[in-house]
Design a protein around this motif. Structure first.
Motif, PDB file in Angstrom:
ATOM      1  N   GLY A  13       3.052 -99.416 -75.877  1.00  0.00           N
ATOM      2  CA  GLY A  13       3.113-100.366 -77.301  1.00  0.00           C
ATOM      3  C   GLY A  13       1.735-101.012 -77.497  1.00  0.00           C
ATOM      4  O   GLY A  13       1.652-101.952 -78.480  1.00  0.00           O
ATOM      5  N   GLY A  18       2.775 -96.502 -80.773  1.00  0.00           N
ATOM      6  CA  GLY A  18       3.682 -97.808 -80.288  1.00  0.00           C
ATOM      7  C   GLY A  18       3.639 -98.845 -80.756  1.00  0.00           C
ATOM      8  O   GLY A  18       4.379 -99.775 -80.937  1.00  0.00           O
ATOM      9  N   GLY A  98       2.982 -91.789 -73.848  1.00  0.00           N
ATOM     10  CA  GLY A  98       2.615 -90.479 -73.545  1.00  0.00           C
ATOM     11  C   GLY A  98       1.310 -90.208 -73.445  1.00  0.00           C
ATOM     12  O   GLY A  98       0.487 -90.839 -73.838  1.00  0.00           O
ATOM     13  N   SER A 148       8.887 -87.538 -79.652  1.00  0.00           N
ATOM     14  CA  SER A 148       8.500 -86.262 -79.294  1.00  0.00           C
ATOM     15  C   SER A 148       7.290 -85.904 -80.179  1.00  0.00           C
ATOM     16  O   SER A 148       6.499 -86.309 -80.158  1.00  0.00           O
TER      17      SER A 148
HETATM   18  P1  NAD Z   1      -2.418 -93.605 -77.605  1.00  0.00           P
HETATM   19  O1  NAD Z   1      -3.059 -92.934 -76.660  1.00  0.00           O
HETATM   20  O2  NAD Z   1      -3.139 -94.398 -78.717  1.00  0.00           O
HETATM   21  O3  NAD Z   1      -1.121 -94.692 -76.951  1.00  0.00           O
HETATM   22  C1  NAD Z   1      -0.654 -94.345 -75.833  1.00  0.00           C
HETATM   23  C2  NAD Z   1       0.068 -95.562 -75.400  1.00  0.00           C
HETATM   24  O4  NAD Z   1       0.901 -95.052 -74.170  1.00  0.00           O
HETATM   25  C3  NAD Z   1      -0.739 -96.633 -74.979  1.00  0.00           C
HETATM   26  O5  NAD Z   1      -0.109 -97.923 -75.111  1.00  0.00           O
HETATM   27  C4  NAD Z   1      -0.974 -96.494 -73.427  1.00  0.00           C
HETATM   28  O6  NAD Z   1      -1.014 -97.798 -72.678  1.00  0.00           O
HETATM   29  C5  NAD Z   1       0.331 -96.048 -73.046  1.00  0.00           C
HETATM   30  N1  NAD Z   1       0.675 -95.220 -71.846  1.00  0.00           N
HETATM   31  C6  NAD Z   1      -0.190 -94.005 -71.583  1.00  0.00           C
HETATM   32  N2  NAD Z   1       0.212 -93.688 -70.281  1.00  0.00           N
HETATM   33  C7  NAD Z   1       1.235 -94.489 -69.970  1.00  0.00           C
HETATM   34  C8  NAD Z   1       2.080 -94.658 -68.856  1.00  0.00           C
HETATM   35  N3  NAD Z   1       1.786 -93.836 -67.811  1.00  0.00           N
HETATM   36  N4  NAD Z   1       2.976 -95.668 -68.675  1.00  0.00           N
HETATM   37  C9  NAD Z   1       2.842 -96.595 -69.555  1.00  0.00           C
HETATM   38  N5  NAD Z   1       2.370 -96.347 -70.767  1.00  0.00           N
HETATM   39  C10 NAD Z   1       1.488 -95.407 -70.876  1.00  0.00           C
HETATM   40  O7  NAD Z   1      -1.404 -92.390 -78.137  1.00  0.00           O
HETATM   41  P2  NAD Z   1      -0.372 -92.186 -79.320  1.00  0.00           P
HETATM   42  O8  NAD Z   1      -0.996 -91.055 -80.366  1.00  0.00           O
HETATM   43  O9  NAD Z   1      -0.018 -93.558 -80.157  1.00  0.00           O
HETATM   44  O10 NAD Z   1       0.864 -91.638 -78.861  1.00  0.00           O
HETATM   45  C11 NAD Z   1       2.006 -92.252 -78.594  1.00  0.00           C
HETATM   46  C12 NAD Z   1       3.051 -91.132 -78.500  1.00  0.00           C
HETATM   47  O11 NAD Z   1       3.147 -90.171 -79.496  1.00  0.00           O
HETATM   48  C13 NAD Z   1       2.920 -89.838 -77.307  1.00  0.00           C
HETATM   49  O12 NAD Z   1       4.084 -89.794 -76.572  1.00  0.00           O
HETATM   50  C14 NAD Z   1       2.336 -88.917 -78.108  1.00  0.00           C
HETATM   51  O13 NAD Z   1       2.595 -87.746 -77.263  1.00  0.00           O
HETATM   52  C15 NAD Z   1       3.134 -89.111 -79.325  1.00  0.00           C
HETATM   53  N6  NAD Z   1       2.827 -88.052 -80.535  1.00  0.00           N
HETATM   54  C16 NAD Z   1       1.242 -88.436 -80.928  1.00  0.00           C
HETATM   55  C17 NAD Z   1       0.684 -87.775 -82.110  1.00  0.00           C
HETATM   56  C18 NAD Z   1      -0.385 -87.955 -82.387  1.00  0.00           C
HETATM   57  O14 NAD Z   1      -0.877 -87.104 -83.187  1.00  0.00           O
HETATM   58  N7  NAD Z   1      -1.250 -89.147 -82.107  1.00  0.00           N
HETATM   59  C19 NAD Z   1       1.502 -86.724 -82.601  1.00  0.00           C
HETATM   60  C20 NAD Z   1       2.829 -86.314 -81.934  1.00  0.00           C
HETATM   61  C21 NAD Z   1       3.184 -87.237 -81.026  1.00  0.00           C
END
Ligand code: NAD
Ligand code: RM4
Length: 259
Positions: A13, A18, A98, A148
């Motif tokens: 988050g 998040g 993720g 997802s």
């Molecule tokens: P981001 O890299 O901006 O944020 C990731 C967040 O997850 C951060 O808060 C980080 O501290 C946390 N994190 C990473 N590894 C961790 C761990 N091992 N334990 C606890 N926290 C952890 O990425 P985002 O784009 O915001 O992605 C968030 C979710 O959305 C992910 O699951 C990603 O697969 C999914 N997602 C993202 C996209 C996209 O295009 N950005 C598309 C589909 C799905």
């Protein structure tokens, strides 16, 4: 106020999707338990979640940090314990943390493959299991949302380690919808398309790729983290009281557009 009086835990988050989801839930009246990985701070700051926690408190809601690696089963337990100690209960879990270290398939280092599965899929399983057990103990149902991806439904040449984890989360939510439905715990997933965040900053730095996405996405733009706020709030809220086992695409129409 769709989430007034509810306690929501969000993993990952501190930034990106998040962060936007945590703020959207607080805006709708929720108190928030914020998980994130300290070493994952994009800006190298000691507590990357503090800005989000301060913003939630600034809205008059309560917020605590439960930092830790979701790949460690103890983190799921700590998130639940934190919620119960601080707020007396847990109503909603958004399993969002993720990683996606883009890499070619033929020379994929196995430690990258393993870490991606451990964080994305095992991590989701651990946190969902801990939250579900708490919700069963409380006896008042709950809502669990797995983040997802459209990548659960399509492949990616540089994402051969990642797409199976997203398909796994989608499938886990379907199975949990059946396993936990009798307890009134609804389990659903959201499938974001391509959302501009730190996870894909480098990948999307290629102008050709950005151009491709803006043409391919019928709404004409990449997604923004805030685009996920409304869909997650809806699934978390009682407005979705009969929505269980659903997968909600939030991709601007990307998936259905084969042109
Ligand atoms: P981001 O890299 O901006 O944020 C990731 C967040 O997850 C951060 O808060 C980080 O501290 C946390 N994190 C990473 N590894 C961790 C761990 N091992 N334990 C606890 N926290 C952890 O990425 P985002 O784009 O915001 O992605 C968030 C979710 O959305 C992910 O699951 C990603 O697969 C999914 N997602 C993202 C996209 C996209 O295009 N950005 C598309 C589909 C799905
Ligand atoms: C998503 C989707 C996006 C990618 C991110 C990292 O699931 O595949 O296109 O940028 O992951």
């Amino acid at each position: 106020m769709l989430l007034e009086g509810k306690v929501v835990a969000v993993t990952g988050g501190s930034r990106g999707i998040g962060r936007a989801v945590a703020l959207a839930c607080a805006r709708e009246g929720a108190d928030v338990v914020l998980n994130f990985l300290v070493s994952g701070a994009a800006d190298g700051s000691a507590n990357p979640g503090q800005e989000v926690i301060d913003a939630i408190r600034g809205m008059g809601r309560r917020a605590i940090a439960a930092e830790g690696d979701v790949a460690d089963p103890a983190t799921g337990t700590a998130i639940v314990t934190g919620a119960v100690e601080a707020f007396g209960k847990l109503d909603v879990l958004v399993s969002n943390a993720g990683i996606c270290p883009f890499h070619t398939f033929l020379d994929m280092p196995l430690d990258i493959m393993r870490r991606t599965v451990e964080v994305n899929l095992f991590g989701t399983f651990y946190v969902v299991q801990a939250a579900a057990n708490q919700m069963v103990r409380q006896g008042r149902g709950g809502s669990i949302i797995g983040v997802s991806s459209v990548s659960a439904l399509v492949g990616g040449a540089q994402q051969t380690h990642y797409t199976p984890t997203k398909a796994g989360i989608h499938s886990l939510m379907q199975s949990c919808a059946i396993a936990l439905g009798p307890y009134g715990i609804r389990c659903n997933s959201v499938l974001p398309g391509t959302i501009g965040t730190d996870i894909n900053k480098e990948d999307l730095s290629d102008p050709a790729k950005r151009e491709y996405f803006s043409k391919r996405i019928p709404l004409g733009r990449l997604g923004e983290p805030d685009d996920l706020g409304g869909p997650v709030v809806f699934l978390a809220s009682d407005m979705a009281q009969y929505v269980n086992g659903a997968a909600l695409l939030v991709d601007g129409g990307l998936f259905v557009n084969l042109q």
